[in-house]
Scaffold this motif. Sequence first.
Motif, PDB file in Angstrom:
ATOM      1  N   VAL A   1       0.826  -1.212   0.000  1.00 60.42           N
ATOM      2  CA  VAL A   1       0.000   0.000   0.000  1.00 60.42           C
ATOM      3  C   VAL A   1       0.859   1.260   0.000  1.00 60.42           C
ATOM      4  O   VAL A   1       0.620   2.201  -0.761  1.00 60.42           O
ATOM      5  CB  VAL A   1      -0.962  -0.012   1.209  1.00 60.42           C
ATOM      6  CG1 VAL A   1      -1.636   1.348   1.361  1.00 60.42           C
ATOM      7  CG2 VAL A   1      -2.003  -1.101   1.052  1.00 60.42           C
ATOM      8  N   ARG A   2       1.868   1.292   0.837  1.00 58.39           N
ATOM      9  CA  ARG A   2       2.691   2.493   0.917  1.00 58.39           C
ATOM     10  C   ARG A   2       3.504   2.705  -0.359  1.00 58.39           C
ATOM     11  O   ARG A   2       3.715   3.836  -0.798  1.00 58.39           O
ATOM     12  CB  ARG A   2       3.610   2.416   2.137  1.00 58.39           C
ATOM     13  CG  ARG A   2       2.861   2.559   3.459  1.00 58.39           C
ATOM     14  CD  ARG A   2       3.820   2.796   4.608  1.00 58.39           C
ATOM     15  NE  ARG A   2       3.104   3.061   5.838  1.00 58.39           N
ATOM     16  CZ  ARG A   2       2.672   2.129   6.682  1.00 58.39           C
ATOM     17  NH1 ARG A   2       2.888   0.862   6.397  1.00 58.39           N
ATOM     18  NH2 ARG A   2       2.036   2.452   7.790  1.00 58.39           N
ATOM     19  N   GLU A   3       3.967   1.624  -0.963  1.00 62.62           N
ATOM     20  CA  GLU A   3       4.680   1.762  -2.241  1.00 62.62           C
ATOM     21  C   GLU A   3       3.761   2.361  -3.300  1.00 62.62           C
ATOM     22  O   GLU A   3       4.178   3.213  -4.099  1.00 62.62           O
ATOM     23  CB  GLU A   3       5.188   0.385  -2.689  1.00 62.62           C
ATOM     24  CG  GLU A   3       5.921   0.427  -4.037  1.00 62.62           C
ATOM     25  CD  GLU A   3       6.279  -0.959  -4.553  1.00 62.62           C
ATOM     26  OE1 GLU A   3       6.822  -1.048  -5.674  1.00 62.62           O
ATOM     27  OE2 GLU A   3       6.000  -1.947  -3.841  1.00 62.62           O
ATOM     28  N   LEU A   4       2.512   1.935  -3.283  1.00 65.18           N
ATOM     29  CA  LEU A   4       1.542   2.458  -4.243  1.00 65.18           C
ATOM     30  C   LEU A   4       1.284   3.942  -4.009  1.00 65.18           C
ATOM     31  O   LEU A   4       1.278   4.745  -4.952  1.00 65.18           O
ATOM     32  CB  LEU A   4       0.245   1.655  -4.132  1.00 65.18           C
ATOM     33  CG  LEU A   4      -0.922   2.075  -5.017  1.00 65.18           C
ATOM     34  CD1 LEU A   4      -0.530   1.995  -6.490  1.00 65.18           C
ATOM     35  CD2 LEU A   4      -2.136   1.202  -4.749  1.00 65.18           C
TER      36      LEU A   4
ATOM     37  N   GLY B   1     -11.340   6.827  14.533  1.00 72.87           N
ATOM     38  CA  GLY B   1     -10.906   7.526  15.729  1.00 72.87           C
ATOM     39  C   GLY B   1      -9.442   7.913  15.701  1.00 72.87           C
ATOM     40  O   GLY B   1      -8.989   8.670  16.555  1.00 72.87           O
ATOM     41  N   ARG B   2      -8.688   7.387  14.736  1.00 66.94           N
ATOM     42  CA  ARG B   2      -7.277   7.731  14.587  1.00 66.94           C
ATOM     43  C   ARG B   2      -7.020   8.134  13.148  1.00 66.94           C
ATOM     44  O   ARG B   2      -7.761   7.745  12.242  1.00 66.94           O
ATOM     45  CB  ARG B   2      -6.394   6.537  14.935  1.00 66.94           C
ATOM     46  CG  ARG B   2      -6.480   6.060  16.369  1.00 66.94           C
ATOM     47  CD  ARG B   2      -5.605   4.825  16.549  1.00 66.94           C
ATOM     48  NE  ARG B   2      -4.227   5.085  16.124  1.00 66.94           N
ATOM     49  CZ  ARG B   2      -3.364   4.134  15.826  1.00 66.94           C
ATOM     50  NH1 ARG B   2      -3.724   2.857  15.872  1.00 66.94           N
ATOM     51  NH2 ARG B   2      -2.127   4.451  15.469  1.00 66.94           N
ATOM     52  N   SER B   3      -5.953   8.904  12.942  1.00 71.33           N
ATOM     53  CA  SER B   3      -5.554   9.225  11.574  1.00 71.33           C
ATOM     54  C   SER B   3      -4.689   8.095  11.042  1.00 71.33           C
ATOM     55  O   SER B   3      -3.962   7.443  11.794  1.00 71.33           O
ATOM     56  CB  SER B   3      -4.774  10.542  11.542  1.00 71.33           C
ATOM     57  OG  SER B   3      -3.584  10.431  12.304  1.00 71.33           O
ATOM     58  N   GLY B   4      -4.775   7.845   9.749  1.00 72.54           N
ATOM     59  CA  GLY B   4      -3.984   6.790   9.145  1.00 72.54           C
ATOM     60  C   GLY B   4      -4.652   6.223   7.905  1.00 72.54           C
ATOM     61  O   GLY B   4      -5.627   6.778   7.395  1.00 72.54           O
ATOM     62  N   ILE B   5      -4.122   5.109   7.438  1.00 68.34           N
ATOM     63  CA  ILE B   5      -4.595   4.473   6.204  1.00 68.34           C
ATOM     64  C   ILE B   5      -5.536   3.329   6.565  1.00 68.34           C
ATOM     65  O   ILE B   5      -5.159   2.413   7.298  1.00 68.34           O
ATOM     66  CB  ILE B   5      -3.404   3.944   5.381  1.00 68.34           C
ATOM     67  CG1 ILE B   5      -2.403   5.074   5.100  1.00 68.34           C
ATOM     68  CG2 ILE B   5      -3.894   3.317   4.079  1.00 68.34           C
ATOM     69  CD1 ILE B   5      -1.085   4.583   4.520  1.00 68.34           C
ATOM     70  N   ARG B   6      -6.737   3.384   6.051  1.00 68.81           N
ATOM     71  CA  ARG B   6      -7.711   2.322   6.323  1.00 68.81           C
ATOM     72  C   ARG B   6      -7.302   1.034   5.587  1.00 68.81           C
ATOM     73  O   ARG B   6      -6.530   1.077   4.624  1.00 68.81           O
ATOM     74  CB  ARG B   6      -9.105   2.737   5.854  1.00 68.81           C
ATOM     75  CG  ARG B   6      -9.653   3.979   6.515  1.00 68.81           C
ATOM     76  CD  ARG B   6     -11.065   4.239   6.029  1.00 68.81           C
ATOM     77  NE  ARG B   6     -11.534   5.573   6.373  1.00 68.81           N
ATOM     78  CZ  ARG B   6     -12.728   6.063   6.044  1.00 68.81           C
ATOM     79  NH1 ARG B   6     -13.569   5.300   5.361  1.00 68.81           N
ATOM     80  NH2 ARG B   6     -13.075   7.291   6.393  1.00 68.81           N
TER      81      ARG B   6
END
Length: 248
Positions: free
Chosen positions: A90-93, A113-118
């Motif tokens: 995912v992060r490479e994409l 409730g948190r920031s980030g990638i689902r």
Amino acid sequence: MTLRLRLLLGAPLAVLTAVVLSACGTTDGLDAGEPAPPVSVQPSPKPLWPDWSGTTPSAPGAETATKLPPPEPLDGIGELGPRGLAGLDVRELLRADPRIKTLADRPMIKKPGRSGIRPPVLVDLSGDGKPELLLAIDLESGRSAVVVYAERGGKVYPVLFTAGKRISVEVIGTDLLVRSPCADGGEQAVRYHWDGKRMSTVSDTKNYKKPDRSPDHGDGDHSDSDHGDHGDGGPASPTASARPGTRS
């Protein structure tokens, strides 16, 4: 006129009337014993990230794609393996996508409730049997960015990007529905459909809740939010490099 003549003239009229009535009755109806046609079931919205759907599902807008050039494949992504998009990091994409690469190092999250990638979601939006990859990134501000990627000929194409606040994402058949609340009390819903190259907007609607006329809310007078400015109804940019409502 004799009674015999009246009977002779009346008989054809009675027959004609019976034929007309019989024809009207069978034009749109069913004959005796004829089975009724099957009723087609209309697809209903299904949330892709149910935990993020919220109690007020509604959505950001996006720029129409009628005059946009075809999407370009992302650079910097190696050969797709047998799993296709499902096997991508995912992060490479995200790092390979110029519009959203600044968000690639966000942590992976499993609940709101948190920031980030689902968690990534695979859905066939083009209807060709090959699923597209959907990613959503939540920011500290409460805004989220949603991106859709498609694989064609071993290459990865960004086919949708949109952003908004408190958004929920659903599928209706092969269409994508993105909802979010508006600042003026309304709710916006944008529906996207595969046009052969990308997901493009087919409808963009706003709905307003009816005033609550229960005893706890007085005489049901409309609040100012029912008639407010529409300026915040559309999406806003989560970062300077990712403008709202734009798609490749």
